[in-house]
Design a protein around this motif. Structure first.
Motif, mmCIF file in Angstrom:
data_model
loop_
_atom_site.group_PDB
_atom_site.id
_atom_site.type_symbol
_atom_site.label_atom_id
_atom_site.label_comp_id
_atom_site.label_asym_id
_atom_site.label_seq_id
_atom_site.Cartn_x
_atom_site.Cartn_y
_atom_site.Cartn_z
ATOM 1 N N SER A 229 0.835 -1.200 0.000
ATOM 2 C CA SER A 229 0.000 0.000 0.000
ATOM 3 C C SER A 229 0.866 1.244 0.000
ATOM 4 N N ARG A 230 1.877 1.252 0.845
ATOM 5 C CA ARG A 230 2.792 2.404 0.903
ATOM 6 C C ARG A 230 3.452 2.634 -0.460
ATOM 7 N N ARG A 231 3.823 1.567 -1.114
ATOM 8 C CA ARG A 231 4.461 1.670 -2.422
ATOM 9 C C ARG A 231 3.471 2.149 -3.486
ATOM 10 N N PHE A 232 2.214 1.752 -3.357
ATOM 11 C CA PHE A 232 1.207 2.069 -4.364
ATOM 12 C C PHE A 232 0.800 3.541 -4.346
ATOM 13 N N PHE A 233 1.013 4.239 -3.220
ATOM 14 C CA PHE A 233 0.644 5.656 -3.149
ATOM 15 C C PHE A 233 1.238 6.445 -4.320
ATOM 16 N N SER A 234 2.538 6.291 -4.528
ATOM 17 C CA SER A 234 3.226 7.049 -5.580
ATOM 18 C C SER A 234 2.730 6.651 -6.968
ATOM 19 N N ILE A 235 2.518 5.351 -7.156
ATOM 20 C CA ILE A 235 2.052 4.862 -8.457
ATOM 21 C C ILE A 235 0.675 5.440 -8.777
ATOM 22 N N TYR A 236 -0.217 5.394 -7.793
ATOM 23 C CA TYR A 236 -1.582 5.869 -8.022
ATOM 24 C C TYR A 236 -1.616 7.385 -8.196
ATOM 25 N N GLN A 237 -0.804 8.090 -7.435
ATOM 26 C CA GLN A 237 -0.793 9.550 -7.531
ATOM 27 C C GLN A 237 -0.375 10.023 -8.903
ATOM 28 N N ASP A 238 0.466 9.256 -9.576
ATOM 29 C CA ASP A 238 0.948 9.638 -10.908
ATOM 30 C C ASP A 238 -0.063 9.351 -12.008
ATOM 31 N N GLN A 239 -1.158 8.676 -11.668
ATOM 32 C CA GLN A 239 -2.207 8.437 -12.651
ATOM 33 C C GLN A 239 -3.034 9.721 -12.819
ATOM 34 N N PRO A 240 -3.160 10.242 -14.027
ATOM 35 C CA PRO A 240 -3.849 11.533 -14.236
ATOM 36 C C PRO A 240 -5.273 11.568 -13.680
ATOM 37 N N SER A 241 -5.966 10.453 -13.714
ATOM 38 C CA SER A 241 -7.375 10.435 -13.296
ATOM 39 C C SER A 241 -7.559 9.907 -11.879
ATOM 40 N N HIS A 242 -6.529 9.992 -11.038
ATOM 41 C CA HIS A 242 -6.649 9.420 -9.696
ATOM 42 C C HIS A 242 -7.702 10.163 -8.875
ATOM 43 N N ASN A 243 -8.310 9.434 -7.976
ATOM 44 C CA ASN A 243 -9.348 9.958 -7.084
ATOM 45 C C ASN A 243 -8.667 10.652 -5.912
ATOM 46 N N GLN A 244 -8.738 11.966 -5.870
ATOM 47 C CA GLN A 244 -8.010 12.738 -4.864
ATOM 48 C C GLN A 244 -8.495 12.435 -3.447
ATOM 49 N N ALA A 245 -9.804 12.287 -3.274
ATOM 50 C CA ALA A 245 -10.340 12.010 -1.945
ATOM 51 C C ALA A 245 -9.874 10.644 -1.447
ATOM 52 N N LEU A 246 -9.857 9.670 -2.329
ATOM 53 C CA LEU A 246 -9.445 8.323 -1.958
ATOM 54 C C LEU A 246 -7.957 8.282 -1.609
ATOM 55 N N LEU A 247 -7.135 8.965 -2.408
ATOM 56 C CA LEU A 247 -5.699 9.010 -2.128
ATOM 57 C C LEU A 247 -5.430 9.730 -0.810
ATOM 58 N N ARG A 248 -6.105 10.832 -0.583
ATOM 59 C CA ARG A 248 -5.935 11.584 0.660
ATOM 60 C C ARG A 248 -6.331 10.733 1.861
ATOM 61 N N LEU A 249 -7.436 10.023 1.736
ATOM 62 C CA LEU A 249 -7.877 9.136 2.816
ATOM 63 C C LEU A 249 -6.826 8.073 3.104
ATOM 64 N N ALA A 250 -6.292 7.464 2.050
ATOM 65 C CA ALA A 250 -5.305 6.397 2.226
ATOM 66 C C ALA A 250 -4.053 6.900 2.943
ATOM 67 N N ILE A 251 -3.584 8.093 2.571
ATOM 68 C CA ILE A 251 -2.373 8.635 3.181
ATOM 69 C C ILE A 251 -2.615 8.992 4.642
ATOM 70 N N LEU A 252 -3.733 9.659 4.930
ATOM 71 C CA LEU A 252 -4.041 10.014 6.318
ATOM 72 C C LEU A 252 -4.230 8.765 7.177
ATOM 73 N N ASP A 253 -4.919 7.784 6.628
ATOM 74 C CA ASP A 253 -5.166 6.549 7.364
ATOM 75 C C ASP A 253 -3.861 5.806 7.628
ATOM 76 N N PHE A 254 -2.981 5.792 6.643
ATOM 77 C CA PHE A 254 -1.675 5.143 6.799
ATOM 78 C C PHE A 254 -0.890 5.806 7.927
ATOM 79 N N ASN A 255 -0.860 7.144 7.923
ATOM 80 C CA ASN A 255 -0.119 7.873 8.948
ATOM 81 C C ASN A 255 -0.695 7.643 10.339
ATOM 82 N N LEU A 256 -2.030 7.654 10.427
ATOM 83 C CA LEU A 256 -2.676 7.473 11.725
ATOM 84 C C LEU A 256 -2.410 6.079 12.277
#
Length: 282
Positions: A229-256
């Protein structure tokens, strides 16, 4: 793993027992001094690590808002194409936040199974078929590997034309990892995809080459999810059509969650330190 010299010692009763002198662990007092308000976290800037101040209260509030937003998207996705449905579920799981949406994910997967895969005859492309197969089987749905028969040529081999679909080949390789005994078509799928993916990894010059190399070494089914999951953050973020809310949730949840693990290690380290160093009690 720490290694040390093993020697024999005698206790007061003359009983000889083996003992080992292990070197100190590599972490030292790192977790004893952990401060949850200042933490090393993943941020949305290319999913990099930074040491910053964290407001955990506002972070939890934002997570709840984002969870509700993603939940509504999952409930509405059944009105879209199969490709969009299955890709959204795959991304949610690969980002490591699926535990928040277990009911919604099962509802969508059941809809997909009932609507598209009750019969092995289907019109879907390789990538969508393989991804659907993997996710449905992962979640316990009885789905036959015969759905891949449409991609077999008259000689009983996978069609060579499939090799131009890199994402489809990756999805098929991942799906074949869930084979059970006697599924010859999935045995063929592993041999077919592995051979061509190895060739692609050396010949492709785009961003897919490192992904292919990684998948060949660590398929999703055999990898550690949090690390992936940690590795996938960068891959998904580089996708032009990525879901910003979903990515933000994943990063915040990972940190918490990481912060929670560190707090637990801090408590455990303190407890161990008290046991082995009673003089440190204050």
């Amino acid at each position: 793993m720490s290694t040390g010299q093993v020697s024999l010692v005698s206790d007061k009763d003359g009983v000889v027992r083996p003992t080992a002198e292990f070197p100190p662990d590599i972490w030292g007092d790192h977790f004893l001094n952990y401060n949850s308000e200042e933490d090393e976290v993943v941020t949305a800037s290319h999913a990099q690590l930074f040491y910053i101040y964290i407001d955990h209260v506002s972070q939890k509030e934002e997570i709840e808002e984002l969870k509700e937003q993603v939940r509504m998207e999952l409930l509405a996705i059944v009105n879209h194409s199969l490709a969009k449905q299955i890709n959204l579920i795959d991304i949610v799981e690969r980002l490591g936040v699926e535990r928040h949406f277990e009911t919604e994910i099962e509802r969508v997967l059941q809809h997909i199974y009932d609507t598209y895969f009750r019969d092995i005859d289907h019109p879907h492309d390789l990538c969508t078929t393989a991804l659907s197969f993997r996710l449905l089987r992962q979640h316990g749905h009885h789905i036959s590997s015969d759905i891949f028969n449409k991609f077999i040529d008259e000689k009983g081999n996978f069609q060579e034309s499939l090799t131009i679909d890199v994402l489809g080949m990756l999805s098929l390789y991942e799906a074949a990892q869930l084979e059970v005994q006697g599924e010859d078509i999935l045995d063929k799928a592993i041999v077919f995809t592995a051979a061509h993916l190895h060739s692609m990894a050396t010949n492709l010059s785009n961003h897919l080459a490192p992904q292919i190399t990684h998948v060949l070494k660590w398929p999703i089914h055999k990898a550690v999810q949090r690390i992936e999951s940690r590795r996938f953050f960068s891959i998904y973020q580089d996708q032009p059509s990525h879901n910003q809310a979903l990515l933000r949730l994943a990063i915040l949840d990972f940190n918490l969650l990481q912060s929670l693990h560190k707090k637990e290690l801090c408590q455990l380290s303190t407890y161990v330190n008290i046991i082995f160093n009673p003089s440190c009690i204050f």
